[in-house]
Design a protein around this motif. Sequence first.
Motif, PDB file in Angstrom:
ATOM      1  N   ALA A 294       0.131  -7.521   2.147  1.00 32.18           N
ATOM      2  CA  ALA A 294       1.124  -6.460   1.921  1.00 32.18           C
ATOM      3  C   ALA A 294       2.354  -7.005   1.201  1.00 32.18           C
ATOM      4  O   ALA A 294       2.866  -6.386   0.260  1.00 32.18           O
ATOM      5  CB  ALA A 294       1.523  -5.832   3.258  1.00 32.18           C
ATOM      6  N   SER A 295       2.854  -8.191   1.613  1.00 31.21           N
ATOM      7  CA  SER A 295       4.046  -8.758   0.976  1.00 31.21           C
ATOM      8  C   SER A 295       3.769  -9.176  -0.461  1.00 31.21           C
ATOM      9  O   SER A 295       4.632  -9.041  -1.334  1.00 31.21           O
ATOM     10  CB  SER A 295       4.545  -9.951   1.789  1.00 31.21           C
ATOM     11  N   GLN A 296       2.567  -9.653  -0.722  1.00 31.19           N
ATOM     12  CA  GLN A 296       2.218 -10.075  -2.081  1.00 31.19           C
ATOM     13  C   GLN A 296       1.955  -8.890  -3.008  1.00 31.19           C
ATOM     14  O   GLN A 296       1.894  -9.063  -4.220  1.00 31.19           O
ATOM     15  CB  GLN A 296       0.984 -10.978  -2.039  1.00 31.19           C
ATOM     16  N   SER A 297       1.796  -7.701  -2.433  1.00 31.37           N
ATOM     17  CA  SER A 297       1.534  -6.508  -3.248  1.00 31.37           C
ATOM     18  C   SER A 297       2.809  -5.826  -3.700  1.00 31.37           C
ATOM     19  O   SER A 297       2.755  -4.827  -4.431  1.00 31.37           O
ATOM     20  CB  SER A 297       0.679  -5.506  -2.448  1.00 31.37           C
ATOM     21  N   LYS A 298       3.978  -6.333  -3.276  1.00 32.98           N
ATOM     22  CA  LYS A 298       5.258  -5.746  -3.669  1.00 32.98           C
ATOM     23  C   LYS A 298       5.420  -5.827  -5.181  1.00 32.98           C
ATOM     24  O   LYS A 298       5.281  -6.889  -5.791  1.00 32.98           O
ATOM     25  CB  LYS A 298       6.386  -6.511  -2.978  1.00 32.98           C
ATOM     26  N   GLY A 299       5.683  -4.698  -5.787  1.00 31.36           N
ATOM     27  CA  GLY A 299       5.836  -4.637  -7.236  1.00 31.36           C
ATOM     28  C   GLY A 299       4.535  -4.367  -7.969  1.00 31.36           C
ATOM     29  O   GLY A 299       4.554  -4.067  -9.155  1.00 31.36           O
ATOM     30  N   VAL A 300       3.415  -4.476  -7.291  1.00 30.02           N
ATOM     31  CA  VAL A 300       2.110  -4.195  -7.906  1.00 30.02           C
ATOM     32  C   VAL A 300       1.666  -2.771  -7.603  1.00 30.02           C
ATOM     33  O   VAL A 300       1.165  -2.063  -8.468  1.00 30.02           O
ATOM     34  CB  VAL A 300       1.048  -5.200  -7.416  1.00 30.02           C
ATOM     35  N   ILE A 301       1.857  -2.358  -6.326  1.00 24.34           N
ATOM     36  CA  ILE A 301       1.553  -0.988  -5.914  1.00 24.34           C
ATOM     37  C   ILE A 301       2.804  -0.386  -5.288  1.00 24.34           C
ATOM     38  O   ILE A 301       3.798  -1.082  -5.055  1.00 24.34           O
ATOM     39  CB  ILE A 301       0.379  -0.950  -4.912  1.00 24.34           C
ATOM     40  N   SER A 302       2.779   0.892  -5.016  1.00 26.52           N
ATOM     41  CA  SER A 302       3.963   1.573  -4.498  1.00 26.52           C
ATOM     42  C   SER A 302       4.279   1.111  -3.081  1.00 26.52           C
ATOM     43  O   SER A 302       3.399   0.670  -2.327  1.00 26.52           O
ATOM     44  CB  SER A 302       3.725   3.089  -4.503  1.00 26.52           C
ATOM     45  N   ASP A 303       5.548   1.233  -2.709  1.00 33.99           N
ATOM     46  CA  ASP A 303       5.973   0.869  -1.355  1.00 33.99           C
ATOM     47  C   ASP A 303       5.290   1.751  -0.312  1.00 33.99           C
ATOM     48  O   ASP A 303       4.997   1.305   0.804  1.00 33.99           O
ATOM     49  CB  ASP A 303       7.491   1.003  -1.225  1.00 33.99           C
ATOM     50  N   GLU A 304       5.040   3.001  -0.649  1.00 35.95           N
ATOM     51  CA  GLU A 304       4.398   3.915   0.291  1.00 35.95           C
ATOM     52  C   GLU A 304       2.986   3.441   0.640  1.00 35.95           C
ATOM     53  O   GLU A 304       2.561   3.498   1.790  1.00 35.95           O
ATOM     54  CB  GLU A 304       4.358   5.330  -0.294  1.00 35.95           C
ATOM     55  N   THR A 305       2.249   2.954  -0.367  1.00 38.57           N
ATOM     56  CA  THR A 305       0.898   2.441  -0.123  1.00 38.57           C
ATOM     57  C   THR A 305       0.944   1.172   0.714  1.00 38.57           C
ATOM     58  O   THR A 305       0.108   0.967   1.604  1.00 38.57           O
ATOM     59  CB  THR A 305       0.192   2.154  -1.458  1.00 38.57           C
ATOM     60  N   ILE A 306       1.931   0.305   0.454  1.00 40.61           N
ATOM     61  CA  ILE A 306       2.074  -0.926   1.238  1.00 40.61           C
ATOM     62  C   ILE A 306       2.365  -0.604   2.696  1.00 40.61           C
ATOM     63  O   ILE A 306       1.760  -1.168   3.612  1.00 40.61           O
ATOM     64  CB  ILE A 306       3.189  -1.808   0.642  1.00 40.61           C
ATOM     65  N   VAL A 307       3.283   0.317   2.912  1.00 41.06           N
ATOM     66  CA  VAL A 307       3.636   0.708   4.276  1.00 41.06           C
ATOM     67  C   VAL A 307       2.435   1.343   4.975  1.00 41.06           C
ATOM     68  O   VAL A 307       2.180   1.114   6.165  1.00 41.06           O
ATOM     69  CB  VAL A 307       4.827   1.686   4.258  1.00 41.06           C
TER      70      VAL A 307
ATOM     71  N   GLU B 167       2.282   2.521  12.444  1.00 42.98           N
ATOM     72  CA  GLU B 167       1.406   3.542  13.006  1.00 42.98           C
ATOM     73  C   GLU B 167       1.625   4.892  12.343  1.00 42.98           C
ATOM     74  O   GLU B 167       0.682   5.674  12.200  1.00 42.98           O
ATOM     75  CB  GLU B 167       1.640   3.668  14.517  1.00 42.98           C
ATOM     76  N   ASP B 168       2.871   5.204  11.959  1.00 45.08           N
ATOM     77  CA  ASP B 168       3.195   6.473  11.295  1.00 45.08           C
ATOM     78  C   ASP B 168       3.849   6.163   9.956  1.00 45.08           C
ATOM     79  O   ASP B 168       5.060   5.930   9.881  1.00 45.08           O
ATOM     80  CB  ASP B 168       4.138   7.298  12.175  1.00 45.08           C
ATOM     81  N   PRO B 169       3.077   6.112   8.857  1.00 44.03           N
ATOM     82  CA  PRO B 169       3.633   5.742   7.551  1.00 44.03           C
ATOM     83  C   PRO B 169       4.770   6.654   7.100  1.00 44.03           C
ATOM     84  O   PRO B 169       5.760   6.189   6.527  1.00 44.03           O
ATOM     85  CB  PRO B 169       2.426   5.850   6.609  1.00 44.03           C
ATOM     86  N   GLU B 170       4.643   7.951   7.358  1.00 48.77           N
ATOM     87  CA  GLU B 170       5.677   8.889   6.918  1.00 48.77           C
ATOM     88  C   GLU B 170       7.003   8.606   7.627  1.00 48.77           C
ATOM     89  O   GLU B 170       8.073   8.585   6.996  1.00 48.77           O
ATOM     90  CB  GLU B 170       5.215  10.321   7.214  1.00 48.77           C
ATOM     91  N   LYS B 171       6.950   8.373   8.920  1.00 48.35           N
ATOM     92  CA  LYS B 171       8.167   8.061   9.668  1.00 48.35           C
ATOM     93  C   LYS B 171       8.747   6.715   9.239  1.00 48.35           C
ATOM     94  O   LYS B 171       9.968   6.556   9.152  1.00 48.35           O
ATOM     95  CB  LYS B 171       7.849   8.049  11.169  1.00 48.35           C
ATOM     96  N   GLU B 172       7.866   5.755   8.957  1.00 46.01           N
ATOM     97  CA  GLU B 172       8.329   4.437   8.524  1.00 46.01           C
ATOM     98  C   GLU B 172       9.045   4.520   7.181  1.00 46.01           C
ATOM     99  O   GLU B 172      10.077   3.859   6.970  1.00 46.01           O
ATOM    100  CB  GLU B 172       7.140   3.485   8.431  1.00 46.01           C
ATOM    101  N   MET B 173       8.542   5.325   6.255  1.00 42.61           N
ATOM    102  CA  MET B 173       9.202   5.492   4.954  1.00 42.61           C
ATOM    103  C   MET B 173      10.570   6.135   5.127  1.00 42.61           C
ATOM    104  O   MET B 173      11.528   5.776   4.425  1.00 42.61           O
ATOM    105  CB  MET B 173       8.322   6.341   4.031  1.00 42.61           C
ATOM    106  N   GLU B 174      10.696   7.078   6.035  1.00 47.26           N
ATOM    107  CA  GLU B 174      11.999   7.696   6.294  1.00 47.26           C
ATOM    108  C   GLU B 174      12.987   6.666   6.833  1.00 47.26           C
ATOM    109  O   GLU B 174      14.166   6.668   6.451  1.00 47.26           O
ATOM    110  CB  GLU B 174      11.836   8.843   7.291  1.00 47.26           C
ATOM    111  N   MET B 175      12.516   5.772   7.711  1.00 46.54           N
ATOM    112  CA  MET B 175      13.391   4.737   8.243  1.00 46.54           C
ATOM    113  C   MET B 175      13.810   3.757   7.152  1.00 46.54           C
ATOM    114  O   MET B 175      14.971   3.311   7.112  1.00 46.54           O
ATOM    115  CB  MET B 175      12.670   3.990   9.372  1.00 46.54           C
ATOM    116  N   ILE B 176      12.906   3.418   6.250  1.00 48.17           N
ATOM    117  CA  ILE B 176      13.242   2.508   5.149  1.00 48.17           C
ATOM    118  C   ILE B 176      14.288   3.142   4.239  1.00 48.17           C
ATOM    119  O   ILE B 176      15.266   2.494   3.833  1.00 48.17           O
ATOM    120  CB  ILE B 176      11.974   2.147   4.361  1.00 48.17           C
TER     121      ILE B 176
END
Length: 467
Positions: A408-421, A428-437
């Motif tokens: 996941a850390s090595q994928s930064k800048g290659v794919i979107s942050d949403e896909t990494i998260v 466990e909840d990607p949508e909630k995690e993106m809101e926190m970020i």
Amino acid sequence: MDIEVIKKLIQKYQVGHSDFMAKAEVARRYYENETDILFPPSKEEREKKEKPLRNADNRIPFNFHGMLVDQKAAYMFTAPPIFDLGEKEENKKLSKFLGDKYAKICKDLCIEASNCTVGWLHVWKDGKGVWKYAVVPAEQVIPIWTKSLEKELLGVFRYYQDIDEETGDAYTIYEYWNETECAAYRLKAGDEIGQLMPHQMFLVDPSLCEYSNTYRHGVGEVPFFPFFNNNKDTNDLKNIKPLIDTYCKVFSGFVNDLEDIQEVIFILTNYGGADLGQFLRDLKDYKAIQIDNDGDGDHSGVSTLTIELPVEAREKLLDITRKCIFEQGMGIDPDPQNFGNSSGVALQFLYSLIEQKAGLQETEFKTGFGSFIRCICRLCDISIKDDTIVQTWTRTSVKNDQELAQIASQSKGVISDETIVDHHPWVEDPEKEMEMIQKEESEVEEISQMFPKNEPIDDPDGGGGDD
């Protein structure tokens, strides 16, 4: 519906359902660790009486079937499926209806389908006018299908046992559900199907305490939704039952042999005592016994009979049988030596069989959940964007979190942050995690605006000196 038609339908479908119930009962027994080793047939009982030297009768069951079913249920439904209707507000309405019991409902459906080939989800409106849903035991449901290739559900008989509170008599209740109404009938224990009578169990007018045997459920379709185990219409016990029985018999027989050989058999030649009781007393008290000797060539004395057990052969058979159980059952043997410090690829290979089995059930369950969710959305006035329901299924398995986090850390800048998260092992909840970020980033930005970085000040004198 005409009661004569109901009687004919019950007579037609009850016979086939009896065979279904017998198979489901066996699977449920094995799931609860009540294997056939605990219930020997009469032939084995007769053979037992013909072997006077065999005293031990240990019957030890092994719950391989229950382990494999629970393993699949945990693998598929520890994180239950998530439904996306296309709008966040509509998703919240659906989640509110499903409630806290949704995860348990999914697990129960998986276990029902694994044992009975199919699980059934029922929708109804309670006395307060609130829509409810629950799992109905598969033995209580007799489905009536169309003859078309699409195999649509025409109606459902739900039958169960009940006691009349006034008379104490036992009855079998038959509820027939179609797309518009439910009709109830009951049959007294011991009576023939021709004596079936309407059962006034539905309150239609509370003010007059008026009851009826029919009522309109208002669902708009048959309110029962099937969830099949696989495309072959089989349960999870069929392939492994002979292997489980073999394992139980070999292990129990081995334990019986070990227990039997602990009883030493003495062979006495020309024993000089009065009876066998005196022999045992002399052996215990004096550590010696009296033997009559007739002279040269006499073989008087005491010897013991020993039994040689084929330990290595039985251990090999048990190991092979155990391996076959997990292969045929398409599961994972929890033996620690199968895991070790495995990498991601090795773990994926270890889960390959259970993933195939889970994939077959997921395909069938997706159809069931699709019909169920569309029905709920229609009843609760929840809109579905473009009539498309996106189902997200998550597997719960042993993973190498360190390896996944590095990817996941090595994928930064290659794919979107949403896909990494979405693929991070701790999320466990990607949508909630993106809101926190996003919230953290906005807070950092506000702080940086409050305390801007100082620009370097040009010194007109070209030197540092004291102020």
